[in-house]
Design an enzyme around this catalytic site. Sequence first.
Site, mmCIF file in Angstrom:
data_model
loop_
_atom_site.group_PDB
_atom_site.id
_atom_site.type_symbol
_atom_site.label_atom_id
_atom_site.label_comp_id
_atom_site.label_asym_id
_atom_site.label_seq_id
_atom_site.Cartn_x
_atom_site.Cartn_y
_atom_site.Cartn_z
ATOM 1 N N ARG A 20 40.917 31.894 41.415
ATOM 2 C CA ARG A 20 41.514 33.175 41.821
ATOM 3 C C ARG A 20 42.212 33.153 43.184
ATOM 4 O O ARG A 20 43.304 33.692 43.300
ATOM 5 C CB ARG A 20 40.480 34.317 41.762
ATOM 6 C CG ARG A 20 39.925 34.570 40.343
ATOM 7 C CD ARG A 20 39.163 35.882 40.248
ATOM 8 N NE ARG A 20 40.069 37.005 40.354
ATOM 9 C CZ ARG A 20 40.238 37.728 41.437
ATOM 10 N NH1 ARG A 20 39.533 37.502 42.513
ATOM 11 N NH2 ARG A 20 41.114 38.703 41.439
ATOM 12 N N TYR A 42 45.950 34.049 42.488
ATOM 13 C CA TYR A 42 46.274 35.455 42.758
ATOM 14 C C TYR A 42 46.239 35.783 44.251
ATOM 15 O O TYR A 42 46.233 36.965 44.613
ATOM 16 C CB TYR A 42 45.268 36.385 42.076
ATOM 17 C CG TYR A 42 45.066 36.178 40.604
ATOM 18 C CD1 TYR A 42 46.125 36.236 39.702
ATOM 19 C CD2 TYR A 42 43.786 35.969 40.089
ATOM 20 C CE1 TYR A 42 45.914 36.076 38.350
ATOM 21 C CE2 TYR A 42 43.565 35.810 38.728
ATOM 22 C CZ TYR A 42 44.633 35.863 37.869
ATOM 23 O OH TYR A 42 44.413 35.715 36.529
ATOM 24 N N CYS A 101 42.417 17.338 45.761
ATOM 25 C CA CYS A 101 43.618 16.822 46.427
ATOM 26 C C CYS A 101 44.800 17.759 46.209
ATOM 27 O O CYS A 101 45.781 17.408 45.548
ATOM 28 C CB CYS A 101 43.959 15.446 45.874
ATOM 29 S SG CYS A 101 42.511 14.474 45.511
ATOM 30 N N TYR A 138 36.492 36.432 35.787
ATOM 31 C CA TYR A 138 37.607 35.484 35.938
ATOM 32 C C TYR A 138 37.232 34.343 36.885
ATOM 33 O O TYR A 138 38.056 33.853 37.651
ATOM 34 C CB TYR A 138 38.881 36.233 36.393
ATOM 35 C CG TYR A 138 39.202 37.374 35.457
ATOM 36 C CD1 TYR A 138 39.655 37.118 34.167
ATOM 37 C CD2 TYR A 138 38.988 38.696 35.836
ATOM 38 C CE1 TYR A 138 39.902 38.157 33.283
ATOM 39 C CE2 TYR A 138 39.231 39.742 34.953
ATOM 40 C CZ TYR A 138 39.686 39.468 33.676
ATOM 41 O OH TYR A 138 39.919 40.496 32.791
HETATM 42 C C1 LIG Z 1 42.429 41.617 30.336
HETATM 43 C C2 LIG Z 1 42.391 42.821 29.475
HETATM 44 C C3 LIG Z 1 41.412 43.799 29.667
HETATM 45 C C4 LIG Z 1 40.395 43.727 30.769
HETATM 46 O O1 LIG Z 1 40.949 43.792 32.031
HETATM 47 P P1 LIG Z 1 39.995 44.010 33.292
HETATM 48 O O2 LIG Z 1 40.905 44.104 34.436
HETATM 49 O O3 LIG Z 1 39.096 42.821 33.370
HETATM 50 O O4 LIG Z 1 39.235 45.259 33.044
HETATM 51 C C5 LIG Z 1 41.398 44.884 28.825
HETATM 52 N N1 LIG Z 1 42.301 45.008 27.823
HETATM 53 C C6 LIG Z 1 43.259 44.087 27.599
HETATM 54 C C7 LIG Z 1 44.224 44.280 26.503
HETATM 55 C C8 LIG Z 1 43.333 42.963 28.417
HETATM 56 O O5 LIG Z 1 44.288 42.056 28.213
#
Ligand SMILES: *Cc1c(COP(=O)(O)O)cnc(C)c1O
Length: 449
Positions: A335, A339, A367, A396
Site C-alpha cells: 500500500r 497508493y 532491492c 489490502y
Molecule cells: C473493492 C470493492 C468493494 C469494497 O471496497 P472497500 O473500500 O474495501 O469497502 C465493494 N464493492 C466493490 C464492487 C468493490 O470493487
Amino acid sequence: MSTVLESSAGGAADPAEAAFVYRDGGLQAEQVPLARIAEAVGTPCYVYAGGAMQATYRALASALGAVGLPTTICYAVKANPHVAVIRGFAALGAGADVVSEGELRRALAAGVPPERIVFAGVGKTEAEMAFALETGILQFNAESIDELKVLDAVAGRLGRTAPVALRVNPDVDARTHAKIATGKAGNKFGIDIDQMPATLALLRDLKNLRLDGLAVHIGSQLVHAEPYEAAFARLAELAREVLAGGWRLRHLDLGGGMGIPYGPARDGRSAALPLDAYVAAVKRTVGSLGLPLVFEPGRYLVGNAGLLLARVLYVKQGRSKRFVILDAAMNDLIRPTLYDAWHEIVPVAEPAPGAALEPVDVVGPICESGDIFAHDRLLPPVAPGDLIAILSTGAYGATMSSTYNSRLPAPEVMVRGGDSAVIKARPDHAAMIAQDRLPAWLEESGRTR
Ligand SMILES: *Cc1c(COP(=O)(O)O)cnc(C)c1O
C-alpha cells in the site's frame, strides 16, 4: 493502558481502536502480547483482532439499521479473503461481495449462504458465470452491455435465470486516491448512466436475465459523505425511472468504500468516513424508495483490526538520513508503494513517556527504492531486534502480497480475547521452489549445449 489509534473524527466510536493496546509495557492484540506471537511464528507476520472485526461489523449493522430498511451487509472479500475472517462475519449474518470464482469459493467455504453473495467485477469469465449460476448467488452486478449478453447466453445454456443488478457509473468524484476511485466517467467501472435506457431496452430481449436491482460503488477509502450522497441521489433518480418503466426492483446495492482512520489525530491522519453523515445520506436519497439495501464494505470491517508485525534488522545512519531496516517489505505490504498510503508505525515495547522522537525512513530489504513504509517518520529510538507494528493493515495487506525477491508469504495469526491461532502458516522454501517445474529439455543435466 492507552490505545494506539486515537479517537477518529465524527461518527460512533470505532471498536477496532481498542484492538491493539499497550499493556504491561508491551503492545497487545486484544489480550495477547505481540511479543509472544512473534516468538511463536516469527516475523514478519500479520495479526488480526478477530473480536474487533466482529465488533466493527455489529456496530456498522446497528448504524445502518437507523435507515429503517431491510439491509444485507455483503463483506467485500477482496479486502481480506482469509476464510477465518469471512467466517467471523458469516457467523453474524453477513453476506459476501466477490469479484472472482476464487473469492466465491472462499465465501462458500466460510459458510456464507449463496443467496447472500453478490458477484461484482468488470471482467467475469463465462466459466465464472456458470459456476456462480450453479451456486445460486443473490445477484450478478453487471458492468457492461456485452457482459449482459454473455451472461444471458451462459444462463440459457444452463437453463437458468440470472439475477442481475446493473452497476451504474454515476460520474461522481469520490475524492480519494486516483487508483481507487471507480465512480467517475472515464473509470472502467459500471455502465455510464446515460447508457441506461439502451441497457434496459436490451434487457427486455435477454430472456434469461431478471433485473433485480441497481448498484453503485464509487471508490475505496472515502472519507467524505458528500460523494456518496451525490451517487445515491443519482441512483435513486434512476431507480424511480426504472420503476416507472414497469420494472420491478428487489433491492438497491450501495457498494462499499467506507474510509477508516489511518493514523492518530495529532498527525491529521484521522480522517474517517463520518458514519452518521453517511447513514443520513442513505436515508435522504434512497430511504423513501423503501427497497431493501445491500452494502459492500471491505476495508471498513477489517482495516484497523489488523497489523503487520516486523522486526528491526538494522539501523543505518546515512549521510542525511537515518534508516530503520525491517524484515518486512513491500512484498508483504504494497500500500505505501502503490497508493502512497500512510500507516502508523509503533514499537511493540511501550516507549517511555516523553521519549525523544527522531525522524527515520522505515524501509524493507527489497532491492527497490520504492520499498519504503514511511519517510521521515518520527519514532522513538529503536535498535536491531526490536519489534515494530505497522498498523491498519488488516485490509489490502496480506491479500496484495507477493513473493517478490523469493520472500516467503508472511504467516497470519488471529486472536480473539486471550485466544490466538495461526490461521496461515509460513510455507517453507522447499515447497515454494517445488512449484517451479523444469521443461523436459532442461531436466536432464541442467547443462545446455
Ligand atoms: C473493492 C470493492 C468493494 C469494497 O471496497 P472497500 O473500500 O474495501 O469497502 C465493494 N464493492 C466493490 C464492487 C468493490 O470493487
